[in-house]
Design an enzyme around this catalytic site. Structure first.
Site, PDB file in Angstrom:
ATOM      1  N   PRO A 116     -22.233   1.730  -4.148  1.00  0.00           N
ATOM      2  CA  PRO A 116     -22.711   2.210  -5.458  1.00  0.00           C
ATOM      3  C   PRO A 116     -24.003   1.550  -5.929  1.00  0.00           C
ATOM      4  CG  PRO A 116     -20.362   1.665  -5.526  1.00  0.00           C
ATOM      5  CD  PRO A 116     -20.906   1.097  -4.255  1.00  0.00           C
ATOM      6  N   LEU A 157     -17.795  -1.823   1.781  1.00  0.00           N
ATOM      7  CA  LEU A 157     -18.520  -0.619   1.366  1.00  0.00           C
ATOM      8  C   LEU A 157     -18.240  -0.282  -0.087  1.00  0.00           C
ATOM      9  CD1 LEU A 157     -18.119   1.716   4.500  1.00  0.00           C
ATOM     10  CD2 LEU A 157     -20.065   0.279   3.867  1.00  0.00           C
ATOM     11  N   PHE A 161     -13.472  -4.549   0.956  1.00  0.00           N
ATOM     12  CA  PHE A 161     -14.360  -3.956  -0.061  1.00  0.00           C
ATOM     13  C   PHE A 161     -15.832  -4.025   0.344  1.00  0.00           C
ATOM     14  CE2 PHE A 161     -11.419  -4.598  -4.015  1.00  0.00           C
ATOM     15  CZ  PHE A 161     -10.582  -3.606  -3.525  1.00  0.00           C
ATOM     16  N   TYR A 189       0.864  -1.187   0.000  1.00  0.00           N
ATOM     17  CA  TYR A 189       0.000   0.000   0.000  1.00  0.00           C
ATOM     18  C   TYR A 189       0.898   1.233   0.000  1.00  0.00           C
ATOM     19  CZ  TYR A 189      -4.002  -2.897   1.509  1.00  0.00           C
ATOM     20  OH  TYR A 189      -4.999  -3.837   1.604  1.00  0.00           O
TER      21      TYR A 189
END
Length: 293
Positions: free
Chosen positions: A229, A224, A222, A64
């Protein structure tokens, strides 16, 4: 009432007790999960606020950034609280062009572990996930053997797996103790997903029953990102009923779905962190959960 804590590696003699709501650091990086955060002071404050709020589980990875989230964690929180569990991942890496590549040969995993130890300023990492990238070219057992060897050497306390199929999870469990599983899971996307370029992201629904049967916490990523969407009318209805945001209902659903789920929602906003934490206060009834099925 949903349980407020979860036990990791139950029955091993080195079990961990953590609040059943963690924080995923991926969103602290710059655009494309690369580079320094847009607001560095806020990123550091978010990590500090996690600890002040009782969160004692952080999810990170040396890829990251690169190394950005690890360096932020060290700057904000070192020396670390005694009960803090820092969970990292190995198995992938980034190229200078920001592309994702496999990094799953035994020597790669060792290199990544050494980098995680260095950037986090630790002699041992409490929990490390081997992140599977399907079609990675290295036999799964070979990578897992390297993980257990590093555990035996004391670099890793507990071994977990990420993005695994049920067969891979069963294989790993036959080789050694698997403390946790980190797969994609949320109200809006519960099963495996294949991207437009053909890469498979393994879903949590396929492995959840195995986790529950074996008392293995499942850590959804993941949750949210995939759910929000989709604008599910049922989520909107529950949000109105409980005077909450749709994100909060998505997180509350995870907490009620199974006592073995440990959500780790990430955000780069202190305001959203505070909103996410309030999801732990929402009590969904059996009727609510049936409505959200």
């Amino acid at each position: 009432m949903k349980p407020q804590e979860i036990i990791i590696a139950a029955g091993t003699g080195n079990h961990l007790k953590v609040k059943r709501f963690g924080y995923g650091t991926m969103r602290l990086t710059g655009e494309g999960i690369w580079g320094e955060p847009a607001n560095r002071p806020e990123a550091l404050e978010i990590l500090k606020q996690c600890i002040k709020s009782g969160i004692n589980f952080l999810d990170t990875a040396d890829f990251y950034g690169e190394d950005v989230t690890n360096r932020l964690i060290k700057e904000a929180l070192y020396p670390y609280p005694n009960d803090l569990v820092i969970c990292t991942k190995v198995g992938g890496a980034r190229k200078p062009d920001k592309s994702w590549i496999n990094f799953n040969r035994p020597e790669d995993l060792r290199s990544s572990m050494e980098n995680n130890l260095r950037t986090l300023k630790l002699d041992q990492i409490t929990l490390v996930h081997f992140r599977v990238r399907p079609g990675g070219g290295v036999p799964f057992k070979e990578s897992m053997q390297a993980m257990f060897e590093m555990q035996n050497e004391g670099k890793i306390l507990h071994v977990g797996v990420s993005n695994v199929s049920p067969d891979e999870l069963e294989t790993a469990m036959a080789m050694g103790n698997i403390a946790t599983v980190e797969n994609m899971y949320g109200h809006g996307q519960r099963t495996s997903l294949r991207s437009a370029w053909g890469e498979e992201t393994r879903g949590g629904e396929e492995v959840l029953s195995i986790c529950e049967k074996n008392n293995i916490p499942m850590i959804p990523y993941f949750s949210l990102f995939q759910s929000m969407p989709k604008k599910d009318d049922r989520i909107a209805t529950m949000a109105k009923k409980h005077k909450a945001t749709e994100a909060q209902i998505n997180l509350a659903w995870l907490l009620h779905r199974s006592p073995w789920i440990l959500p780790i929602p990430g955000t780069s906003s202190l305001k959203h962190l505070e909103e996410n934490l309030k999801a732990t206060e929402i009590e969904l009834s059996e009727e609510d959960m049936k409505f959200l099925e």
